[in-house]
Design a protein around this motif. Structure first.
Motif, PDB file in Angstrom:
ATOM      1  N   ASN A  58       0.806  -1.131  -0.002  1.00  0.00           N
ATOM      2  CA  ASN A  58       0.186  -0.152  -0.066  1.00  0.00           C
ATOM      3  C   ASN A  58       0.666   1.201  -0.058  1.00  0.00           C
ATOM      4  N   THR A 111     -11.514  -8.583   8.675  1.00  0.00           N
ATOM      5  CA  THR A 111     -11.452  -7.192   8.074  1.00  0.00           C
ATOM      6  C   THR A 111     -10.771  -7.435   6.663  1.00  0.00           C
ATOM      7  N   GLU A 112     -12.017  -7.779   5.985  1.00  0.00           N
ATOM      8  CA  GLU A 112     -11.610  -8.101   4.564  1.00  0.00           C
ATOM      9  C   GLU A 112     -11.060  -6.766   3.618  1.00  0.00           C
ATOM     10  N   SER A 113     -11.486  -5.649   4.231  1.00  0.00           N
ATOM     11  CA  SER A 113     -10.984  -4.388   3.282  1.00  0.00           C
ATOM     12  C   SER A 113      -9.564  -4.288   3.516  1.00  0.00           C
ATOM     13  N   LEU A 114      -9.154  -4.758   4.630  1.00  0.00           N
ATOM     14  CA  LEU A 114      -7.617  -4.344   4.968  1.00  0.00           C
ATOM     15  C   LEU A 114      -6.737  -5.541   4.692  1.00  0.00           C
TER      16      LEU A 114
END
Length: 287
Positions: A58, A111-114
């Protein structure tokens, strides 16, 4: 050196995995040497792996900074949970740290988005080189060797033998336990970081109960009397599945049978210098 190039192209990941597993075995050796049966090393490995992978993917941070972050994050978490959990001992400490590992695994799943959830993180840059693993293992061994021969190492041994007596002799038991716990977490995070940037992919299932038991088995199998034992245990437990591939479906059965035999007949682990000294002493007296 064509043969070496062929060998390395096929087995390079296995050889480097030997190094990362040795780091994991040394991480739990550190807590065992202080008399603590803490089984959170798989969770600390996962925290280090995910922290480093997310920073790389990221934010594009350079690998040296990622390595430091992968060690700092689990070390900080160990410090936080160590305050309440290290008051426990024996099986209660083991249960508490296993529960923490499950909390980490479930948090990674939800915490799928992360973290990508059950699918994990894919496409992690392969930044880990052979010399990274070799240097990390050499520095860790040097640090622990020096620690064992220092005042802190002697305090660890005293706490392991008798915690109450160590406290009466003026040793700060809580501080030394925290030091072993935090340092062990940092080493596990280092192994997780190196492994994540070696295998391209990480997922929550890699850092659950099975991995925690494997890490403990490596140290117990090799022996926790000195630094050589955990490394030998890691090598054996990493290579054994590969050596038993010809047994196909019975591979896990044979693997387990070998481990049971070793535990029964070598309770102090494979590498026990006292046993070797005794054996050679008897051989010399006969001569």
């Amino acid at each position: 050196m064509e043969w070496f190039d062929n060998f390395w192209s096929v087995y390079s990941n296995l050889v480097l995995t030997l190094g990362t597993n040795a780091l994991l075995a040394l991480s739990i050796y550190l807590t065992l040497s202080c008399g603590m049966l803490a089984i959170a090393n798989a969770a600390f490995m996962g925290i280090g792996a995910y922290t480093s992978a997310l920073l790389t993917m990221n934010y594009g941070l350079p690998f040296p900074l990622v390595l430091l972050a992968g060690m700092a994050a689990p070390a900080f978490m160990a410090f936080v949970i160590g305050k309440p959990t290290l008051r426990l001992s024996g099986v209660y400490l083991a249960m508490a740290t296993l529960a923490f590992g499950e909390v980490v695994r479930i948090a990674l799943l939800n915490t799928e988005s992360l973290t990508g959830g059950a699918l994990g993180l894919n496409g992690i840059p392969q930044s880990t080189q052979w010399w990274h693993v070799a240097l990390a293992l050499a520095l860790t061994l040097a640090l622990l060797w020096r620690l064992n021969r220092s005042k802190v190492g002697r305090a660890f041994e005293s706490i392991k033998e008798d915690e109450t007596a160590a406290g009466l002799m003026g040793i700060d038991v809580a501080a030394h336990k925290m030091l072993a716990f935090v340092l062990g977490a940092a080493i596990a995070g280092l192994a997780g970081t190196l492994n994540a940037h070696l295998t391209f992919f990480i997922g929550p299932s890699e850092y659950g109960f099975d991995r925690a038991v494997d890490i403990l088995t490596m140290a117990i199998l090799g022996g926790i009397g000195n630094l050589t034992g955990p490394v030998i245990g890691a090598v054996i437990l990493t290579l054994l599945p590969e050596l038993l591939r010809s047994f196909k479906d019975f591979r896990l059965v044979v693997n387990g049978f070998i481990l049971v035999l070793i535990v029964l007949f070598l309770p102090k682990g494979i590498w026990d210098p006292a046993r070797f000294t005794q054996w050679f002493g008897r051989k010399g007296s006969r001569a």
